[in-house]
Design a protein around this motif. Structure first.
Motif, PDB file in Angstrom:
ATOM      1  N   LEU A 247      65.950   2.247   3.476  1.00  0.00           N
ATOM      2  CA  LEU A 247      65.060   1.891   4.569  1.00  0.00           C
ATOM      3  C   LEU A 247      63.744   2.626   4.384  1.00  0.00           C
ATOM      4  O   LEU A 247      63.709   3.722   3.822  1.00  0.00           O
ATOM      5  N   PRO A 248      62.640   2.074   4.871  1.00  0.00           N
ATOM      6  CA  PRO A 248      61.344   2.729   4.679  1.00  0.00           C
ATOM      7  C   PRO A 248      61.140   3.932   5.585  1.00  0.00           C
ATOM      8  O   PRO A 248      60.199   4.707   5.379  1.00  0.00           O
ATOM      9  N   ASN A 249      62.002   4.081   6.591  1.00  0.00           N
ATOM     10  CA  ASN A 249      61.843   5.161   7.554  1.00  0.00           C
ATOM     11  C   ASN A 249      63.195   5.392   8.217  1.00  0.00           C
ATOM     12  O   ASN A 249      63.947   4.451   8.451  1.00  0.00           O
ATOM     13  N   ASN A 254      62.548   4.006  15.357  1.00  0.00           N
ATOM     14  CA  ASN A 254      61.914   3.060  14.434  1.00  0.00           C
ATOM     15  C   ASN A 254      62.940   2.127  13.809  1.00  0.00           C
ATOM     16  O   ASN A 254      62.693   0.929  13.652  1.00  0.00           O
ATOM     17  N   VAL A 255      64.090   2.665  13.448  1.00  0.00           N
ATOM     18  CA  VAL A 255      65.132   1.841  12.842  1.00  0.00           C
ATOM     19  C   VAL A 255      65.652   0.824  13.851  1.00  0.00           C
ATOM     20  O   VAL A 255      65.858  -0.355  13.522  1.00  0.00           O
ATOM     21  N   ILE A 285      72.074   1.406   7.796  1.00  0.00           N
ATOM     22  CA  ILE A 285      72.006   2.577   8.678  1.00  0.00           C
ATOM     23  C   ILE A 285      73.392   2.938   9.177  1.00  0.00           C
ATOM     24  O   ILE A 285      73.733   4.117   9.331  1.00  0.00           O
ATOM     25  N   ARG A 286      74.243   1.945   9.395  1.00  0.00           N
ATOM     26  CA  ARG A 286      75.590   2.238   9.884  1.00  0.00           C
ATOM     27  C   ARG A 286      76.524   2.691   8.765  1.00  0.00           C
ATOM     28  O   ARG A 286      77.450   3.451   8.997  1.00  0.00           O
ATOM     29  N   GLN A 322      67.668  -0.854  20.494  1.00  0.00           N
ATOM     30  CA  GLN A 322      68.715  -1.541  19.749  1.00  0.00           C
ATOM     31  C   GLN A 322      69.239  -2.733  20.543  1.00  0.00           C
ATOM     32  O   GLN A 322      69.450  -3.820  19.993  1.00  0.00           O
ATOM     33  N   MET A 323      69.455  -2.546  21.841  1.00  0.00           N
ATOM     34  CA  MET A 323      69.915  -3.654  22.676  1.00  0.00           C
ATOM     35  C   MET A 323      68.903  -4.799  22.664  1.00  0.00           C
ATOM     36  O   MET A 323      69.267  -5.970  22.539  1.00  0.00           O
TER      37      MET A 323
END
Length: 694
Positions: A247-249, A254-255, A285-286, A322-323
């Motif tokens: 990921l870039p960050n 941000n994710v 990410i997970r 996220q939601m």
């Protein structure tokens, strides 16, 4: 003979028509098409299986409405009189010469306005209008909206991205054409900014997807093709969210909102690789930091190598972002995965991020947290500041203002329009939805349920005239044996987990649909985290019940709150206390498990049983005192598992850490009702048993 043939043909035609009116199919997504009633994805855009209904058309009931009422009386509803960042005196969003309000005003306003319109609260609607009128009035001649901040001589537009979302909600409520005009002028201003000066600041560069979504929304409402190049410009000038295996960050918020950028761009590009990249980001990410229950990942400011234990948490900002991302992904793809995930985060993590009265929140909420105090916990927490874990009205400038969109946006997406002029039940909670279907006929769907604490969901159709349209019922991935009834008669078409049941028929006033989602126990092994285990009952993850002791503190005390806390003049701080929460019962338990047997298909806790309670009189089931059911299990204490040198809940013990010889009776509760929680358990032994969910 000829007469007999005609009669038989007529009967056959009637049978075919009846079947056509009640056709039931199992599908992966709603059908694409051109919706006659709501602005869907115009050509040449791609995707758009689901369309969010205008704010206010979905009216939540039951526990979800109780949440909204509490929010209106709590921090979000009263923040305009509490937060210095929302002080109207010399505010950047109310004048051209203000000095405060930057991201805080739009963060707060988008949730506040949605809440006001859903509850139809006149005072709140008037307050929201004050801000919207100022935004529209103060638009610059070149099209720029809001405070003209700059970074190294370049325009900074992050705060504008948030305000554009708030303006979308205002337009849905008011129909004020000035909104479309102002947004069009602003987006066309963005086209005039040289690429080398565009999206060069940190937040805007990582979160350009928010701006892209606005461009899509606006094009769908106006059909102005000159807006489409804005999507390309935003994509090309933002950071690269299409990296392979990276990921870039790694900033948590941000994710949560940036991961979907490739899917948002896919709406414009039509390239399936773009869409796949958003799924890859979610999974990456997970895979690294999300091997924990509750739907989120460990990023207490930033996700860091070596910090993936379930004691690591997520910002409240990340939860609501996220939601919101899940809800957008639902719209673009129609994939039930995103509704499942949105419920996971909302029902198991977000419910525990605030006090029950919604007047205080914490910056970080974790799957495993046996303490919620105001001390510094670095480096166990990346942000080595006070107040990262305490419940406070001033948890941080961002979360304090941004948390308010969580439940209103969730409510707006309970039932969505489909591209083929039907409706889809997406997030389950009691509600009454009034919407247009087919060729513009209005229907009302009354949904009664206490989901997620109830297996039964009942829908009643109210319509003045018979009307044919498809009704899609999302079947959660965990619901293996769901059943559907129409007017009390069970469908012979078997529902499939993770797909939709599509009922395409001519609906009459008073028709009913019953959906039963049998809740069973499932388990999951987190092999990346010491092979720990978590348990779900339906959509609810289970946590150890810990006796919670609340220690009330003065929220002006910087010993327990963050340093960026600023009050408006004259606020009675005693009305807005902060809290530390401490465990008054043992929490360091390994859980004793049995392998799958004839009773349970998966590994399950020894001594497992369920105790059901009466539905709470206050309609609020997310507290230890009022949760509608509890569970028994067996556990053994792990004496070496305690708090680390920073005073934070320590990492999971290894399988070799000694356990007590004695076995204790322990109580489990739904994770969302527990502000202190152990949700990923070490086990007495750790056999490599496959996830029962798989």
């Amino acid at each position: 003979m000829k007469k007999t043939i005609i009669v038989l043909m007529t009967l056959a035609a009637m049978t075919i028509n009846t079947k056509a009116q009640s056709q039931i199919t199992i599908v992966d997504q709603p059908a694409l098409g051109v919706n006659n009633n709501y602005p869907g994805f115009r050509s040449p855009l791609n995707g758009g299986y689901l369309i969010k209904l205008p704010v206010g058309q979905v009216q939540p009931r039951g526990w979800l409405r109780e949440y909204l009422v509490r929010q209106s009386k709590g921090l979000n509803g009263e923040l305009g009189t509490v937060s210095a960042w929302l002080d109207k005196n010399n505010n950047q969003w109310l004048s051209n010469s203000g000095d405060h309000g930057w991201e805080e005003v739009p963060y707060w306003l988008r949730g506040y306005a949605s809440l006001a319109y859903i509850l139809d609260d006149e005072a709140m609607k008037n307050e929201a209008k004050t801000w919207f009128e100022a935004v529209l009035k103060n638009q610059k001649a070149d099209g720029f909206l809001g405070p003209k901040n700059s970074s190294n001589g370049r325009p900074e537009v992050w705060a504008q991205m948030i305000m554009l979302w708030a303006l979308q909600t205002y337009y849905e409520h008011s129909g004020d054409e000035r909104v479309l005009t102002a947004m069009t002028k602003y987006l066309k201003w963005e086209l005039t900014v040289p690429d080398e000066q565009f999206l060069e600041d940190y937040w805007e560069n990582k979160r350009a997807s928010d701006n892209e979504w606005t461009a899509i929304w606006l094009y769908n409402h106006t059909g102005d093709a000159e807006l489409l190049p804005v999507i390309e410009k935003l994509h090309q000038n933002s950071c690269n969210w299409e990296m392979k295996g990276d990921l870039p960050n790694w900033h948590g918020v941000n994710v949560a909102q940036g991961f979907r950028e490739p899917a948002t761009y896919y709406v414009y590009s039509g390239n399936e690789d773009d869409l796949a990249a958003a799924y890859d980001n979610h999974n990456e990410i997970r895979r690294r930091y999300g091997q924990v229950p509750g739907g989120m990942y460990g990023a207490d400011e930033n996700a860091r190598r070596g910090y993936a234990d379930p004691r690591q948490g997520a910002e409240t900002c990340a939860l609501v972002e996220q939601m919101a991302s899940d809800e957008i992904m639902m719209s673009i793809t129609g994939d039930t995965q995103w509704a499942d995930h949105c419920e996971d985060v909302a029902l198991n993590t977000f419910t525990a991020a605030l006090t029950p009265d919604m007047r205080a929140l914490r910056y970080i909420t974790s799957p495993n947290m046996a303490i919620s105090d105001g001390k510094k916990h670095g480096p166990s927490i990346d942000n080595d500041l006070r107040g990262m874990l305490s419940m406070s009205p001033f948890s941080s400038r961002c979360c304090q203002h941004n948390h308010g969109m969580g439940w209103p946006y969730y409510s707006e997406n309970l039932i969505m329009a489909t591209a083929d002029n039907g409706l889809a039940t997406m997030l389950y909670a009691a509600n009454q939805t009034t919407a247009k279907v087919a060729d513009g006929k209005t229907v009302t769907i009354e949904e009664t349920t206490n989901y997620p604490f109830d297996e039964a969901i009942n829908l009643t159709i109210h319509t003045d005239d018979d009307v044919a349209f498809p009704l899609y019922l999302r079947i959660p991935a965990w619901a293996k044996d769901a059943t559907v009834t129409i007017n009390g008669e069970e469908s012979s078409t078997k529902a499939e987990a993770g797909r939709y049941v599509c009922i395409n028929r001519t609906w009459k006033n008073g028709d009913t649909v019953g959906l039963t989602l049998p809740m069973t126990l499932t388990s999951r092994r987190w092999t990346a985290n010491n092979n720990s285990i978590s348990f779900n009952y339906g959509p609810l993850t289970l946590s150890l019940k810990i006796t919670e002791r609340y220690n009330q503190r003065d929220s002006r005390d910087h010993e327990i709150v963050q340093d960026d806390s600023h009050w408006q003049e004259g606020v009675d701080a005693s009305l807005w206390p902060a809290y530390e929460i401490f465990a008054d019962s043992p929490w360091n338990y390994a859980i004793v498990t049995h392998e799958a047997d004839n009773q349970y298909d998966c590994e399950y806790p020894a001594g497992f049983s369920i105790t059901k309670r009466e539905w709470p009189a206050d309609n609020f089931p997310f507290t230890l005192e009022s949760v509608p059911f509890t569970f028994t299990a067996k556990g053994k204490k792990v004496p070496t598992w305690g708090f680390d040198v920073s005073g934070m809940t320590d990492v999971l013990p290894s399988i070799f850490a000694p356990r007590d010889e004695t076995t204790d009776d322990i109580e489990l509760v739904p994770m969302g009702a527990a502000r202190l929680r152990i949700s990923a358990f070490p086990t007495e032994v750790s056999p490599l048993i496959p996830d029962c969910e798989e």
